[in-house]
Scaffold this active site. Structure first.
Site, short mmCIF file in Angstrom:
data_model
loop_
_atom_site.label_atom_id
_atom_site.label_comp_id
_atom_site.label_asym_id
_atom_site.label_seq_id
_atom_site.Cartn_x
_atom_site.Cartn_y
_atom_site.Cartn_z
N TRP A 68 93.83 39.53 23.51
CA TRP A 68 94.99 39.01 22.78
C TRP A 68 94.87 37.52 22.51
O TRP A 68 95.29 37.04 21.46
CB TRP A 68 96.29 39.35 23.51
CG TRP A 68 96.47 40.83 23.62
CD1 TRP A 68 96.36 41.60 24.74
CD2 TRP A 68 96.76 41.75 22.55
NE1 TRP A 68 96.55 42.93 24.43
CE2 TRP A 68 96.80 43.04 23.10
CE3 TRP A 68 96.97 41.59 21.17
CZ2 TRP A 68 97.06 44.17 22.33
CZ3 TRP A 68 97.23 42.72 20.41
CH2 TRP A 68 97.27 44.00 20.99
N ASP A 125 101.51 33.13 26.21
CA ASP A 125 101.71 34.56 25.92
C ASP A 125 101.81 35.27 27.26
O ASP A 125 100.81 35.45 27.95
CB ASP A 125 100.51 35.09 25.10
CG ASP A 125 100.55 36.60 24.92
OD1 ASP A 125 101.46 37.25 25.47
OD2 ASP A 125 99.66 37.13 24.22
N LYS A 161 105.79 45.78 27.68
CA LYS A 161 104.94 45.91 28.86
C LYS A 161 105.83 45.90 30.11
O LYS A 161 105.91 46.88 30.83
CB LYS A 161 103.91 44.78 28.93
CG LYS A 161 103.16 44.51 27.62
CD LYS A 161 102.10 45.53 27.32
CE LYS A 161 101.55 45.52 25.90
NZ LYS A 161 100.99 44.30 25.39
C1 LIG Z 1 100.37 43.88 24.05
C2 LIG Z 1 100.08 42.45 23.97
C3 LIG Z 1 100.21 41.72 22.77
C4 LIG Z 1 100.54 42.36 21.44
O1 LIG Z 1 101.78 42.94 21.39
P1 LIG Z 1 102.32 43.61 20.04
O2 LIG Z 1 103.79 43.75 20.30
O3 LIG Z 1 101.62 44.91 19.88
O4 LIG Z 1 102.02 42.71 18.91
C5 LIG Z 1 99.96 40.38 22.81
N1 LIG Z 1 99.61 39.75 23.95
C6 LIG Z 1 99.46 40.41 25.11
C7 LIG Z 1 99.07 39.68 26.35
C8 LIG Z 1 99.70 41.77 25.15
O5 LIG Z 1 99.55 42.43 26.32
#
Ligand SMILES: *Cc1c(COP(=O)(O)O)cnc(C)c1O
Length: 387
Positions: A128, A199, A223
């Site tokens: 990511w 993030d 998540k």
């Molecule tokens: C799942 C994830 C994303 C992307 O999420 P989306 O909602 O599918 O865009 C970005 N960063 C991390 C660390 C993730 O686990």
């Protein structure tokens, strides 16, 4: 253990028949990396509120985002996040859409100079952050200040592996690599004056957090904190105010701050469910209780991995993740068999990401301790049959 009717298999589905379900409630334990499991209590409340919320005679999905019922849902969700996360008042708590990935462009678009003369530091520690770097390059000079792609993202860069840029607009990192199972257990320390942007999709609120360390801290809810489609952004107000003012209205953070997360129709159900999830966290004892639970669950699985010569875990010990645990059997064929047998026993979604193979067990906030116990029990039994 109960025997249930086979799962209906859709066209092209090769899901094996579930022969037993280990959870006391008759559901599977779900180790999915995302969208991930939700607490049963939260799901049951949502079932009720889908039909009729707050005794209004109307369900949550059907209420206008401008009327008092949703006013209350939104106000409670924000207040509960502030309380549970100990968020100070000079930080905004925003709900945005477009998935976490849309932050990959929104951040550099807002905060890097239009003539692309600014530099931002980015850590490349997984899938990511790698994608975030690609997007950020559209908006400025991106210095990859630490990069462990060459060793398969098996650790977090440290010491002389890290080269910060003095005067960078911000330093960006992915606090937990969902795909590779590594986690920053210590924040990066860029030069003074460089803001941290995080993030935290797969580990927001896994333990107590001091958001004052960050200018912007965000996560897609699916998540650790709720359903897909809702993004939680916690950011210092004066940082958000620095964003460009001549961007499309929905791409400016100030719009969401000014309009209290509803410039247009927000993802009302997502905000509702994040609110329920945070209330649930509070009932469990807050983030301290989450940390205790999460450490106990991951500790159990890592202890099993450390004591085994059958399973291999790719992440370096000091950097391994409390949320996503990667491991593999001696052969890919055994990995496949492991996942298929586990699924039959109601241990769902253990197959690793398509880029890593092997297995990945995601033990987010919602996973009960029994889920970690059931996994370890199965791992030991599988090893004894195939080791
Ligand atoms: C799942 C994830 C994303 C992307 O999420 P989306 O909602 O599918 O865009 C970005 N960063 C991390 C660390 C993730 O686990």
């Amino acid at each position: 253990m109960t025997t249930l009717t086979p799962k209906p298999s859709g066209a092209g589905s090769s899901a094996p028949t579930i022969v037993s379900r280990p959870s006391p409630s008759g559901r599977c334990f779900n180790y999915s990396a995302g969208p991930g499991a939700l607490p049963e209590e939260v799901l049951k409340q949502a079932q009720k509120d889908l039909w009729d919320i707050f005794n209004t005679g109307v369900g949550i999905l059907e209420h206008s985002h401008r009327r008092s019922t949703f006013d209350r849902v939104l106000a409670e969700a924000e207040a509960d996040i502030r309380e549970v996360g100990n968020i100070p008042s000079d930080y905004a708590v925003l709900f945005m859409q477009g998935g976490a990935s849309s932050q990959f462009h929104t951040i550099p678009m807002n905060f890097l100079a239009k003539d692309k003369s600014d530099t931002a530091d980015y850590f490349d520690t997984g899938e990511w952050s790698h994608k975030a770097i690609r997007e950020a390059r559209l908006f400025g000079k991106i210095n990859v200040c630490g990069d462990t792609s060459s060793t398969g993202y098996d650790h977090i860069p440290k010491g002389n592996e890290v080269r910060y840029t003095t005067g960078a607009k911000y330093c960006y990192f992915e606090s937990n690599s969902t795909v590779y199972g590594i986690q920053f257990h210590q924040d990066p320390s860029p030069p003074a004056g460089v803001e941290l942007v995080v993030d935290a999709c797969s580990d927001m609120f896994w333990k107590p957090v001091d958001v004052r360390k960050y200018a912007l801290y965000y996560a897609g809810a699916q998540k650790n904190l709720g359903p897909a489609g809702t993004v939680i952004v916690i950011a210092r107000r004066d940082f958000l105010e620095k964003g460009h003012k001549d961007l499309p209205w929905l791409l400016q953070y100030r719009t969401f701050e000014k309009e209290q997360s509803r410039p247009n129709t927000p993802a009302t159900f997502g905000i509702y469910l994040v609110g329920q999830m945070v209330k649930w966290i509070r009932r469990q004892g807050g983030l301290k209780a989450m940390e205790q639970l999460n450490r106990a669950k991951a500790g159990m699985v890592y202890e099993c991995l450390d004591g085994s010569s059958f399973y291999k875990a790719p992440a370096r010990k000091e950097d391994r993740s409390f949320m996503n645990i990667l491991f593999r059997c001696p052969t890919a064929e055994l990995d496949r068999q492991f996942c298929a047998e586990a699924e039959k026993r109601g241990l769902d979604a253990l197959a690793g990401h398509r880029s890593t193979g092997g297995m990945r067990a995601s033990l987010y906030n919602s996973m009960p301790i029994e889920g970690a116990e059931a996994l370890v029990k199965f791992m030991k039994e599988f090893e004894s049959r195939h080791g």
